[in-house]
Scaffold this motif. Structure first.
Motif, PDB file in Angstrom:
ATOM      1  N   GLU A 102       0.818  -1.209   0.061  1.00 46.74           N
ATOM      2  CA  GLU A 102       0.063  -0.127   0.035  1.00 46.74           C
ATOM      3  C   GLU A 102       0.647   1.218   0.163  1.00 46.74           C
ATOM      4  OE1 GLU A 102      -3.225   0.425  -0.291  1.00 46.74           O
ATOM      5  OE2 GLU A 102      -3.452  -1.938  -0.396  1.00 46.74           O
ATOM      6  N   THR A 103       2.074   1.193   0.383  1.00 43.15           N
ATOM      7  CA  THR A 103       3.015   2.419   0.580  1.00 43.15           C
ATOM      8  C   THR A 103       3.979   2.193  -0.395  1.00 43.15           C
ATOM      9  OG1 THR A 103       4.120   1.162   2.400  1.00 43.15           O
ATOM     10  CG2 THR A 103       2.461   2.681   2.864  1.00 43.15           C
ATOM     11  N   VAL A 104       4.291   1.217  -1.135  1.00 44.41           N
ATOM     12  CA  VAL A 104       5.423   1.124  -1.969  1.00 44.41           C
ATOM     13  C   VAL A 104       5.338   2.392  -3.214  1.00 44.41           C
ATOM     14  CG1 VAL A 104       4.586  -0.700  -3.370  1.00 44.41           C
ATOM     15  CG2 VAL A 104       7.147  -0.593  -3.185  1.00 44.41           C
ATOM     16  N   PRO A 105       6.315   2.763  -3.679  1.00 43.60           N
ATOM     17  CA  PRO A 105       6.308   3.620  -4.725  1.00 43.60           C
ATOM     18  C   PRO A 105       5.918   3.137  -6.103  1.00 43.60           C
ATOM     19  CG  PRO A 105       8.404   3.376  -4.143  1.00 43.60           C
ATOM     20  CD  PRO A 105       7.794   2.694  -3.023  1.00 43.60           C
ATOM     21  N   ASP A 106       5.963   1.796  -6.257  1.00 40.82           N
ATOM     22  CA  ASP A 106       5.834   1.125  -7.259  1.00 40.82           C
ATOM     23  C   ASP A 106       4.334   0.741  -7.539  1.00 40.82           C
ATOM     24  OD1 ASP A 106       8.232   1.417  -8.371  1.00 40.82           O
ATOM     25  OD2 ASP A 106       8.960  -0.755  -7.894  1.00 40.82           O
ATOM     26  N   ALA A 107       3.629   0.834  -8.469  1.00 37.49           N
ATOM     27  CA  ALA A 107       2.156   0.534  -8.508  1.00 37.49           C
ATOM     28  C   ALA A 107       2.060  -1.062  -8.786  1.00 37.49           C
ATOM     29  CB  ALA A 107       1.389   1.232  -9.694  1.00 37.49           C
ATOM     30  N   MET A 108       1.244  -1.429  -8.198  1.00 35.61           N
ATOM     31  CA  MET A 108       0.919  -3.127  -8.504  1.00 35.61           C
ATOM     32  C   MET A 108      -0.443  -3.324  -8.899  1.00 35.61           C
ATOM     33  SD  MET A 108       0.949  -5.932  -5.779  1.00 35.61           S
ATOM     34  CE  MET A 108      -0.493  -5.739  -4.952  1.00 35.61           C
ATOM     35  N   GLN A 162      -7.893 -10.203 -17.067  1.00 34.30           N
ATOM     36  CA  GLN A 162      -8.929  -9.257 -16.222  1.00 34.30           C
ATOM     37  C   GLN A 162      -8.068  -8.958 -15.031  1.00 34.30           C
ATOM     38  OE1 GLN A 162     -12.487 -11.389 -15.011  1.00 34.30           O
ATOM     39  NE2 GLN A 162     -13.649  -9.923 -14.380  1.00 34.30           N
ATOM     40  N   ILE A 163      -8.328  -7.332 -14.762  1.00 36.22           N
ATOM     41  CA  ILE A 163      -7.974  -6.725 -13.489  1.00 36.22           C
ATOM     42  C   ILE A 163      -8.469  -7.429 -12.307  1.00 36.22           C
ATOM     43  CG2 ILE A 163      -7.392  -4.738 -12.348  1.00 36.22           C
ATOM     44  CD1 ILE A 163      -7.115  -3.354 -15.020  1.00 36.22           C
ATOM     45  N   LEU A 164      -7.685  -7.816 -11.220  1.00 33.98           N
ATOM     46  CA  LEU A 164      -8.212  -8.562  -9.960  1.00 33.98           C
ATOM     47  C   LEU A 164      -7.992  -7.574  -8.603  1.00 33.98           C
ATOM     48  CD1 LEU A 164      -7.189 -12.322 -10.504  1.00 33.98           C
ATOM     49  CD2 LEU A 164      -9.623 -11.069 -11.184  1.00 33.98           C
ATOM     50  N   SER A 165      -6.706  -6.925  -8.945  1.00 27.22           N
ATOM     51  CA  SER A 165      -6.370  -5.964  -7.779  1.00 27.22           C
ATOM     52  C   SER A 165      -5.720  -4.635  -8.431  1.00 27.22           C
ATOM     53  CB  SER A 165      -5.195  -6.715  -6.887  1.00 27.22           C
ATOM     54  OG  SER A 165      -4.720  -6.047  -5.868  1.00 27.22           O
ATOM     55  N   PHE A 166      -5.848  -3.571  -7.675  1.00 32.11           N
ATOM     56  CA  PHE A 166      -5.388  -2.299  -8.367  1.00 32.11           C
ATOM     57  C   PHE A 166      -4.808  -1.367  -7.023  1.00 32.11           C
ATOM     58  CE2 PHE A 166      -5.581   1.859 -10.878  1.00 32.11           C
ATOM     59  CZ  PHE A 166      -4.919   1.331 -11.863  1.00 32.11           C
ATOM     60  N   SER A 167      -3.476  -1.471  -6.827  1.00 28.50           N
ATOM     61  CA  SER A 167      -3.043  -0.814  -5.428  1.00 28.50           C
ATOM     62  C   SER A 167      -3.459   0.714  -5.562  1.00 28.50           C
ATOM     63  CB  SER A 167      -1.343  -1.112  -5.458  1.00 28.50           C
ATOM     64  OG  SER A 167      -0.604  -0.417  -6.112  1.00 28.50           O
ATOM     65  N   ARG A 168      -3.070   1.240  -4.411  1.00 28.39           N
ATOM     66  CA  ARG A 168      -3.296   2.586  -4.390  1.00 28.39           C
ATOM     67  C   ARG A 168      -2.305   3.621  -4.994  1.00 28.39           C
ATOM     68  NH1 ARG A 168      -3.873   4.492   1.909  1.00 28.39           N
ATOM     69  NH2 ARG A 168      -5.656   3.090   1.580  1.00 28.39           N
ATOM     70  N   THR A 169      -0.988   2.989  -5.002  1.00 22.91           N
ATOM     71  CA  THR A 169      -0.175   3.741  -5.904  1.00 22.91           C
ATOM     72  C   THR A 169      -0.330   3.586  -7.363  1.00 22.91           C
ATOM     73  OG1 THR A 169       1.520   2.999  -4.296  1.00 22.91           O
ATOM     74  CG2 THR A 169       2.195   3.741  -6.581  1.00 22.91           C
ATOM     75  N   ALA A 170      -1.000   2.768  -7.807  1.00 19.31           N
ATOM     76  CA  ALA A 170      -1.521   2.582  -9.252  1.00 19.31           C
ATOM     77  C   ALA A 170      -2.645   3.766  -9.415  1.00 19.31           C
ATOM     78  CB  ALA A 170      -1.954   1.120  -9.499  1.00 19.31           C
ATOM     79  N   GLU A 171      -3.474   3.708  -8.302  1.00 17.25           N
ATOM     80  CA  GLU A 171      -4.518   4.712  -8.489  1.00 17.25           C
ATOM     81  C   GLU A 171      -3.805   6.024  -8.860  1.00 17.25           C
ATOM     82  OE1 GLU A 171      -8.085   2.842  -5.776  1.00 17.25           O
ATOM     83  OE2 GLU A 171      -6.795   4.201  -5.246  1.00 17.25           O
TER      84      GLU A 171
END
Length: 896
Positions: free
Chosen positions: A535-541, A549-558
């Motif tokens: 949730e805090t890593v600078p890389d988007a996941m 199909q997208i199953l997960s979209f981290s906060r950094t990705a947002e």
């Protein structure tokens, strides 16, 4: 069953004949007591049975009945009476001494008889008394040998009594009175005959068949034929006498009739005996064939084989002709006696070798057979237990593997008797629960150690299983340890019920899952921590499935793409890719799922993504693959590299300038040597041209002139080549990465460094891998690295006053895509602080006089090529620098 029937019939015949003998012996005594001479004679005109003789036969009959009833002491006491009568009679008749036995019983009635020896037992009574008393005594001994003698005595008594009865019926006593004492009376003769038959029937198992320890049919026939042979002729002669005497037949027809009956009896006996012998021989032959099919060998006491059955031939492969006369141990294992294991039942387990070399496991038993009149014989019986032993070995191995598996997996087996509460544990089961062996005997002890909450749950599970009559149920509990800690146990059990449906027994396993529980707890903690990190890593996941199909979209990705997780989850990943690449992304994913060829997974890829507002974002993508619950998942880590690309562009510009300055500095240091190096080929070419001019003036041959001119041309080209190398080295141009030959690059770099250094004693050797032909690199930049490292090596050896300077140039294939280049010298080596500070900017191996730019630039150049520069000291002395660059196979160069 047939043997039991014969025993019952023999018993019945023995009892019946004994009672008949008793009655016939008692009739004469009754006749004397009531003064009836007919009962004492039974035949008018014959000699009567005296009272003492009647008493003796009564005692004989009673003793035989006692023998049949197994009253041994009573039987011995009773037979002493006729035995004394017989002995006294023999003494009286032979020696004419002793008491008058006829004076003891009914003296007055006996004295009225006209017989010269009235009342005294005659020869017939004495003989039968002695024979029958001896026979009855032997019958009480219950031995085979005593039974044989008894059968002979009883048969002789039967024949003698039958003959006496026949002579009495023929009137022999009236014709010649001297025969009276020998012939006796008819009641006595018949009584002794029936007692003899009773004795033979009672000891039928010890009859004539046992005379030579043989139970064949011929000897069973002899047991019956011998008494018949003794009595039948007498009966036929008696019949002939009565037929002639009564006038029924004339003497001649009577003779023919008696002869015919004799022939008929003898023929019938022979036919019966022969038939029994044939049947016995057939059964013996069948038994012999069956016995021969088994592995049986007969040997003498020294072990030499006398008989070798067909079963032995089949088992060992040695024929009877080859085996007879030899020792068995010489056949089964020549020179080596097999190791044996004795069994309590007299068998010995042997490991033997057959003729064809097969190893046999044999169960052997040896018995000693005593033979009358000859040496003893050893009977060896062998049973092939090879397959059984293999099966047993396999079973033991399987059980051992099972025990090892149980021990390896920490499984404990228990058997709980619900009624008594007793719990039986397998070996090591209690230790796997953390308890001492033998410390947990029943259910009460077990439940005292279990966590109360878990105990209540298990009891409920048992109640549910009992109510539903479940075959098995699972459980999980925590058990307290002596040190205060707690272990987690999982298991399952098989339930057994009685006819009333009550649980009576459970059989199950326990597995210590303490470590697994701890690992799961740690895993859950790490998972929570990982979620926090992600949730805090600078890389988007971004996590997708195998359909994109997208199953997960981290906060950094947002934050990076401008989408919220709710907007993109469930949609295809193609919404984050440029329009021109959306179709390709789907085909890439399909190709990987079909072929398994990994082109993106595990590698860093520089791509362009599209944000929600349409902006193009340069990204670095790394994709990982995982399978969870049977579903293939792909996790992509995305980093925005916009700032990094800008920084790299500025850095590349600075690096290019710095590299150019480095080459110019190196060029200045090589200027003096270059002047000297160029002077030599230019002077040599001038000399060659002058010589050619002289040859032309002297009208020399054209070949000599041409040779001088060629030599001058070569020297000029040499000078030009030196200038070209230097120009290429110092020229400022853009980086050009292409396929370059490894050996040419190394040799050109060495030539540049050694310009003007020939006054030094420098030896350069090459150890080049023939498979490392081409590298994919910028030739000038790699040569700059090589020149810098070579110059450092020369300066280090020169400063250490090394007389014979040696430099080794090596190439080696690391993997199909990488080649390693190494430069080593025999100088003083690298200082100790090099290994801690060689990556620091401006670090130098030359001390304080140098700025350390060359080594730092060299490292940057190699890293830009995707390789690594390393320095090390060699065990034999000197330093070595190694770096790696990409390699190209020759086959790849042929591709269009």
């Amino acid at each position: 069953m047939r043997t039991q029937q014969l025993s019952h019939s023999s018993y019945a015949i023995a009892v019946l004949c004994t009672w008949l003998g008793f009655i016939l012996a008692a009739l004469p005594l009754c006749g004397w007591l009531i003064d009836s001479r007919f009962l004492a004679r039974l035949v008018v005109g014959s000699q009567p049975t005296w009272p003492l003789v009647s008493v003796g036969y009564i005692a004989l009959a009673a003793s035989l009945l006692a023998t049949i009833m197994t009253k041994q002491r009573l039987a011995i006491a009773l037979i002493s009476i006729p035995a004394l009568f017989g002995i006294a009679a023999v003494i009286k008749h032979v020696l004419n001494i002793g008491p008058h036995l006829d004076h003891f019983v009914l003296r007055e009635s006996i004295s009225q008889s006209q017989a010269p020896v009235a009342g005294a037992p005659g020869y017939h009574a004495a003989i039968t008394f002695l024979l029958l008393t001896t026979g009855v005594a032997l019958a009480n001994l219950h031995g085979h040998r005593s039974g044989r003698i008894m059968s002979i005595l009883a048969s002789l008594t039967l024949g003698f009594s039958t003959l006496s009865a026949s002579l009495i019926l023929q009137g022999a006593g009236r014709i010649d009175t001297d025969w009276g004492p020998l012939v006796g009376s008819l009641p006595a003769a018949l009584s002794s005959a029936f007692l003899s038959i009773g004795l033979l029937a009672w000891r039928a198992e010890s009859g004539w068949s046992d005379l030579i320890n043989n139970e064949g049919a011929e000897w069973r026939a002899m047991r019956l034929a011998f008494p018949v042979a003794l009595t039948a002729p007498t009966l036929i002669l008696t019949l002939r006498f009565w037929l002639i005497r009564s006038g029924t037949l004339a003497p001649l027809p009577a003779e023919f009739l008696s002869l015919g009956l004799t022939v008929l009896v003898v023929s019938g006996m022979l036919f019966w005996c022969v038939n029994m012998v044939i049947q016995e021989r057939a059964s013996v032959q069948e038994f012999r064939s069956a016995l021969d099919s088994t592995a049986v060998a007969l040997t003498d006491p020294d072990g030499r084989i006398l008989h070798w059955s067909r079963g032995c031939v089949d088992l060992y492969g040695w024929t009877a002709d080859e085996a007879i006369g030899r020792h068995k141990r010489d056949l089964v294992a020549p020179g080596v006696f097999p190791s044996a294991q004795d069994h309590t039942d007299g068998h010995t387990e042997l490991v033997e070798i057959s003729r064809d070399g097969r190893e046999l496991r044999v169960l052997q038993q040896i018995r000693r057979l005593e033979r009358r009149g000859t040496d003893a014989m050893l009977v060896m019986s062998m049973i092939d237990i090879t397959e059984r032993t293999r099966a047993q070995d396999a079973l033991r191995e399987s059980e051992a593997r099972l025990a090892m598996a149980v021990d390896a997996h920490g499984i404990g087996i228990f058997d709980w008797d619900v009624k008594s509460g007793v719990i039986d544990w397998s070996a090591g089961a209690e230790e796997r629960l953390g308890l001492e062996a033998g410390s947990l005997h029943d259910y009460d002890q077990w439940q005292a150690l279990v966590d109360p909450d878990d105990l209540a749950t298990i009891n409920n599970q048992i109640d549910d299983a009992t109510r539903t009559k479940a075959d098995r149920f699972g459980f999980k509990f925590r058990i307290n340890q002596p040190d205060g800690s707690m272990r987690s146990i999982e298991g399952s059990a098989r339930a057994f019920y009685d006819e009333a449906g009550e649980l009576i027994r459970t059989l199950g396993v326990n597995v210590d899952v303490t470590q697994r529980e701890e690992r799961e707890a740690r895993l859950q903690a790490r998972e929570a921590q990982l979620v926090s990190v992600l949730e805090t890593v600078p890389d988007a996941m971004v996590v997708i499935n195998d359909s994109g199909q997208i199953l997960s979209f981290s906060r950094t990705a947002e934050q990076l793409f401008g989408y919220s997780a709710e907007e993109v989850i469930g949609r295809n990943i193609s919404i984050l890719t440029p329009t021109e690449h959306q179709d390709k992304h789907t085909s890439y994913l399909t190709r990987y799922l079909t072929t398994g060829d990994k082109r993106v997974i595990g590698n860093n890829r520089l791509l362009t993504a599209i944000a929600a507002d349409g902006r193009e974002i340069p990204i670095e993508l790394r994709v990982g693959e995982a399978i969870a619950a049977g579903e293939r998942l792909f996790t992509g880590f995305i980093r925005d590299i916009s700032q990094r690309l800008d920084n790299e562009e500025r850095l590349n510009t600075l690096r290019s300038e710095l590299t150019h300055l480095s080459r110019l500095g190196a060029m200045g240091e090589m200027a003096a040597g270059l002047a000297h190096e160029l002077n030599q080929p230019l002077a040599a070419s001038a000399n060659f041209v002058a010589t050619a001019s002289l040859l032309l003036e002297e009208d020399a041959e054209s070949e000599q002139v041409r040779e001088m001119l060629d030599q001058a041309r070569a020297q000029v080209l040499r000078a030009g080549d030196i200038i070209r190398r230097l120009r290429d080295f110092v020229s400022r141009r853009d980086s050009e990465v292409r396929a370059e030959r490894v050996d040419d690059t190394l040799r050109d770099a060495v030539a540049l460094v050694l310009v003007g250094q020939k006054q030094l004693d420098v030896t350069v050797r090459y150890e080049l891998d023939p498979t490392a032909v081409f590298m994919f690199a910028d030739r000038v930049q790699i040569q700059q690295v090589l020149v810098n490292l070579l110059r450092n090596a020369l300066e280090a050896m020169r400063s250490a006053d090394v007389r014979h300077m040696n430099i080794m140039m090596q190439s080696n294939v690391v993997d199909p895509e990488t080649v390693e280049i190494a430069i080593s010298d025999n100088g003083p080596g690298l200082p100790a602080d090099f290994f801690q500070e060689n990556h620091a900017p401006f670090f130098s191996t030359k001390g304080e006089a140098s700025m350390g730019v060359g080594l730092s630039i060299s490292r940057r150049i190699i890293e830009a090529h995707g390789g690594e520069l390393m320095g090390e000291n060699m065990p034999e002395g000197g330093a070595r620098f190694r770096f790696t660059v990409p390699m190209i196979n020759e086959t790849e160069l042929e591709l269009p």
